[in-house]
Design a protein around this motif. Structure first.
Motif, short mmCIF file in Angstrom:
data_model
loop_
_atom_site.label_atom_id
_atom_site.label_comp_id
_atom_site.label_asym_id
_atom_site.label_seq_id
_atom_site.Cartn_x
_atom_site.Cartn_y
_atom_site.Cartn_z
N GLU A 148 0.75 -1.10 -0.01
CA GLU A 148 0.00 0.07 0.15
C GLU A 148 0.87 1.29 0.08
O GLU A 148 1.73 1.39 0.85
CB GLU A 148 -0.96 0.16 1.25
CG GLU A 148 -1.75 1.10 1.28
CD GLU A 148 -2.74 1.21 2.64
OE1 GLU A 148 -3.60 2.17 2.68
OE2 GLU A 148 -2.41 0.05 3.39
N GLU A 149 0.84 2.01 -1.07
CA GLU A 149 1.45 3.21 -1.20
C GLU A 149 0.40 4.52 -1.10
O GLU A 149 -0.68 4.32 -0.84
CB GLU A 149 2.33 3.19 -2.50
CG GLU A 149 3.37 2.20 -2.62
CD GLU A 149 4.07 2.17 -3.72
OE1 GLU A 149 4.59 3.12 -4.24
OE2 GLU A 149 4.57 1.05 -4.12
N GLU A 150 1.06 5.59 -0.99
CA GLU A 150 0.08 6.93 -0.96
C GLU A 150 -0.89 6.69 -2.16
O GLU A 150 -1.97 7.37 -1.94
CB GLU A 150 1.01 8.25 -1.23
CG GLU A 150 1.91 8.23 0.04
CD GLU A 150 1.23 8.52 1.23
OE1 GLU A 150 0.24 9.12 1.39
OE2 GLU A 150 1.95 8.00 2.34
N ASP A 151 -0.68 6.37 -3.38
CA ASP A 151 -1.68 6.30 -4.16
C ASP A 151 -2.44 5.01 -4.43
O ASP A 151 -3.10 4.71 -5.56
CB ASP A 151 -1.11 6.69 -5.77
CG ASP A 151 -0.08 5.80 -6.16
OD1 ASP A 151 0.41 4.64 -5.45
OD2 ASP A 151 0.35 5.89 -7.44
N GLY A 152 -2.25 4.33 -3.59
CA GLY A 152 -3.10 3.06 -3.57
C GLY A 152 -2.38 1.69 -3.48
O GLY A 152 -0.88 2.11 -3.27
N LEU A 153 -2.59 0.79 -3.90
CA LEU A 153 -2.08 -0.78 -3.88
C LEU A 153 -1.27 -0.81 -5.06
O LEU A 153 -1.33 -0.44 -6.47
CB LEU A 153 -3.07 -1.90 -3.68
CG LEU A 153 -3.65 -2.02 -2.69
CD1 LEU A 153 -5.03 -3.29 -2.66
CD2 LEU A 153 -2.88 -1.90 -1.28
N HIS A 154 0.04 -1.34 -4.83
CA HIS A 154 1.05 -1.81 -5.99
C HIS A 154 1.33 -3.15 -5.78
O HIS A 154 1.43 -3.80 -4.70
CB HIS A 154 2.10 -1.00 -6.05
CG HIS A 154 1.87 0.57 -6.24
ND1 HIS A 154 2.33 1.09 -7.50
CD2 HIS A 154 1.21 1.51 -5.58
CE1 HIS A 154 1.85 2.37 -7.70
NE2 HIS A 154 1.16 2.47 -6.39
N LEU A 155 1.67 -3.95 -6.85
CA LEU A 155 2.20 -5.20 -6.94
C LEU A 155 3.63 -5.31 -7.24
O LEU A 155 3.99 -4.59 -8.27
CB LEU A 155 1.36 -6.10 -8.07
CG LEU A 155 -0.04 -6.20 -7.65
CD1 LEU A 155 -0.72 -7.10 -8.86
CD2 LEU A 155 -0.40 -6.75 -6.31
N TYR A 156 4.48 -5.85 -6.65
CA TYR A 156 5.93 -6.16 -6.97
C TYR A 156 6.32 -7.60 -6.76
O TYR A 156 5.94 -8.45 -6.20
CB TYR A 156 6.81 -5.75 -5.97
CG TYR A 156 6.71 -3.92 -5.95
CD1 TYR A 156 7.41 -3.18 -6.55
CD2 TYR A 156 5.81 -3.36 -4.97
CE1 TYR A 156 7.42 -1.79 -6.61
CE2 TYR A 156 5.62 -2.04 -4.94
CZ TYR A 156 6.25 -1.16 -6.02
OH TYR A 156 6.40 0.28 -5.64
N SER A 157 7.03 -7.89 -8.09
CA SER A 157 7.72 -9.34 -8.09
C SER A 157 9.01 -9.00 -8.89
O SER A 157 9.24 -7.86 -9.55
CB SER A 157 6.81 -10.26 -8.88
OG SER A 157 7.47 -11.49 -8.95
N MET A 158 10.00 -10.11 -8.74
CA MET A 158 11.30 -9.99 -9.23
C MET A 158 11.10 -10.03 -10.74
O MET A 158 10.19 -10.60 -11.34
CB MET A 158 12.19 -11.29 -8.82
CG MET A 158 13.31 -11.21 -9.68
SD MET A 158 14.30 -12.49 -9.08
CE MET A 158 13.37 -13.92 -10.21
N ASN A 159 11.76 -9.15 -11.47
CA ASN A 159 11.80 -9.35 -13.14
C ASN A 159 12.52 -10.30 -13.55
O ASN A 159 13.57 -10.67 -13.32
CB ASN A 159 12.57 -8.03 -13.53
CG ASN A 159 12.70 -8.06 -15.08
OD1 ASN A 159 12.51 -9.23 -15.54
ND2 ASN A 159 13.23 -6.78 -15.61
N MET A 160 11.66 -11.54 -13.79
CA MET A 160 12.07 -12.91 -14.17
C MET A 160 12.67 -13.03 -15.48
O MET A 160 13.47 -13.96 -15.93
CB MET A 160 10.87 -13.98 -13.97
CG MET A 160 10.41 -13.87 -12.56
SD MET A 160 9.03 -15.14 -12.34
CE MET A 160 10.19 -16.72 -12.71
N ASP A 161 12.89 -11.79 -16.21
CA ASP A 161 13.60 -11.86 -17.38
C ASP A 161 14.86 -11.59 -16.98
O ASP A 161 15.66 -12.32 -18.00
CB ASP A 161 13.14 -10.49 -18.30
CG ASP A 161 11.78 -10.75 -19.25
OD1 ASP A 161 11.24 -11.86 -19.30
OD2 ASP A 161 11.07 -9.60 -18.98
#
Length: 189
Positions: free
Chosen positions: A140-153
């Motif tokens: 949860e950030e100031e502007d809402g929810l964000h999703l993060y995952s390792m750049n699998m590339d």
């Protein structure tokens, strides 16, 4: 833009000239197709993030307005069903912090794994165990929810050439994690 392209070309040429005597050329010959493109994507992101390596090496998606946390979790779990990736753990970090009397915006870590692919990746390179399991973190950030995952590339393209069967399996995992993030960001099933 042309200046940045010129800089990148000069950087690569200079690096090759400088490092050619110490095995770098041999290592570069072992890389998967697309390694340089992925390297420069990470490099550009690293520069843009003023040296924040975590930002440079992650995929990020903002959750659409109106999509609730529970819908994000459900969509991610649903997208994993039938793909070979299984939910192997959840860390509701913000809830744990609150239980310790520390206020926190939401941080929720979801872990997924395909055991067969994981075993093959570790057989290929034991150090890959440090990347296991695949994670999607809801922040949860100031502007809402964000999703993060390792750049699998980075793993699939920037690493040592994978045997064809293993590359196919890792691309399946990579594409599944990407799809899970897309579904989670939209809350769609």
């Amino acid at each position: 833009m042309k200046l940045m392209t010129l800089f990148k070309t000069a950087f690569v040429a200079g690096s090759i000239a400088l490092l050619s005597g110490c095995g770098t050329i041999n290592a570069m010959g072992n890389l998967n197709d697309g390694a340089s493109d992925t390297f420069f994507e990470v490099w550009d992101k690293w520069v843009e993030a003023e040296g924040d390596i975590a930002d440079a090496t992650m995929w990020e998606m903002k959750v659409e307005e109106g999509v609730e946390f529970v819908d994000v979790v459900d969509a991610i779990n649903n997208a994993a069903m039938g793909t070979g990736l299984m939910n192997v753990g959840v860390l509701p970090l913000s809830e744990e912090l609150k239980a310790r009397g520390i206020e926190s915006k939401r941080i929720h870590v979801m872990s997924f794994c395909n055991p067969e692919t994981a075993r093959k990746m570790i057989d290929f390179s034991p150090a890959m165990g440090g990347f296991l399991p695949c994670r999607i973190t809801i922040v949860e950030e100031e502007d809402g929810l964000h999703l993060y995952s390792m750049n699998m590339d980075m793993m699939v393209k920037m690493g040592k050439k994978l045997p064809p069967e293993l590359k196919e399996e890792t691309m399946h995992v990579r594409n599944t994690v990407w799809k899970m993030m897309e579904k989670g960001a939209s809350g769609a099933w």
